[in-house]
Enzyme design. Structure first.
Site, PDB file in Angstrom:
ATOM      1  N   ASP A  13      -6.661  -0.275  11.056  1.00 11.57           N
ATOM      2  CA  ASP A  13      -6.315  -0.171   9.651  1.00 11.57           C
ATOM      3  C   ASP A  13      -5.026  -0.969   9.473  1.00 11.57           C
ATOM      4  O   ASP A  13      -4.172  -0.975  10.362  1.00 11.57           O
ATOM      5  CB  ASP A  13      -6.103   1.286   9.254  1.00 11.57           C
ATOM      6  CG  ASP A  13      -5.701   1.444   7.801  1.00 11.57           C
ATOM      7  OD1 ASP A  13      -6.266   0.729   6.949  1.00 11.57           O
ATOM      8  OD2 ASP A  13      -4.819   2.266   7.517  1.00 11.57           O
ATOM      9  N   VAL A  14      -4.860  -1.660   8.369  1.00 10.93           N
ATOM     10  CA  VAL A  14      -3.688  -2.515   8.182  1.00 10.93           C
ATOM     11  C   VAL A  14      -2.487  -1.694   7.698  1.00 10.93           C
ATOM     12  O   VAL A  14      -1.501  -1.538   8.411  1.00 10.93           O
ATOM     13  CB  VAL A  14      -3.997  -3.686   7.229  1.00 10.93           C
ATOM     14  CG1 VAL A  14      -2.745  -4.502   6.952  1.00 10.93           C
ATOM     15  CG2 VAL A  14      -5.081  -4.575   7.830  1.00 10.93           C
TER      16      VAL A  14
END
Length: 127
Positions: A13-14
């Site tokens: 996930d960023v």
């Protein structure tokens, strides 16, 4: 016999995992909300804004109509595009080294985000 990783790939996930973009997000939200006559969030309230799509957040957090939320998202994205999506963003400590170690181990990696792809690509290229 060489040891083998139990993982075939890692999906990152960023926001909130690789990148802490909270400073830039808070600044752009403040400018956007003030532009539309709404109160800017305090830093403690920022957790309600990061993660969910902004279109939904503008409605749920400050009571915008769907049309107002669309206009606010467009305004916010124009700000981000003008200043660059990496402004105010930083990697979390140790993440770069961990990603490099995983790459060296030959494990494929990818990112996932609710951000528009152009923003994610710019962040990944920057870091």
């Amino acid at each position: 016999m060489p040891s083998r990783s139990p993982w075939t790939c890692i999906l990152w996930d960023v926001d909130g995992t690789i990148v802490d973009a909270s400073d830039g997000i808070l600044r752009r939200l403040t400018i956007t909300l003030e532009h539309f006559g709404k109160a800017a969030p305090k830093r403690a309230e920022l957790s309600h804004w990061i993660g969910p799509p902004q279109y939904e957040s503008f409605q749920a957090n400050v009571g915008m109509t769907p049309d107002e939320a669309s206009d606010a998202v467009a305004f916010y994205r124009a700000l981000a595009s003008q200043e660059g999506y990496t402004t105010g963003a930083r990697l979390f400590p140790g993440v770069a080294e961990l990603i490099a170690d995983i790459a060296a181990a030959g494990i494929p990696q990818a990112t996932a985000s609710s951000k528009p792809e152009v923003q994610v690509v710019e962040l990944m290229r920057h870091f």
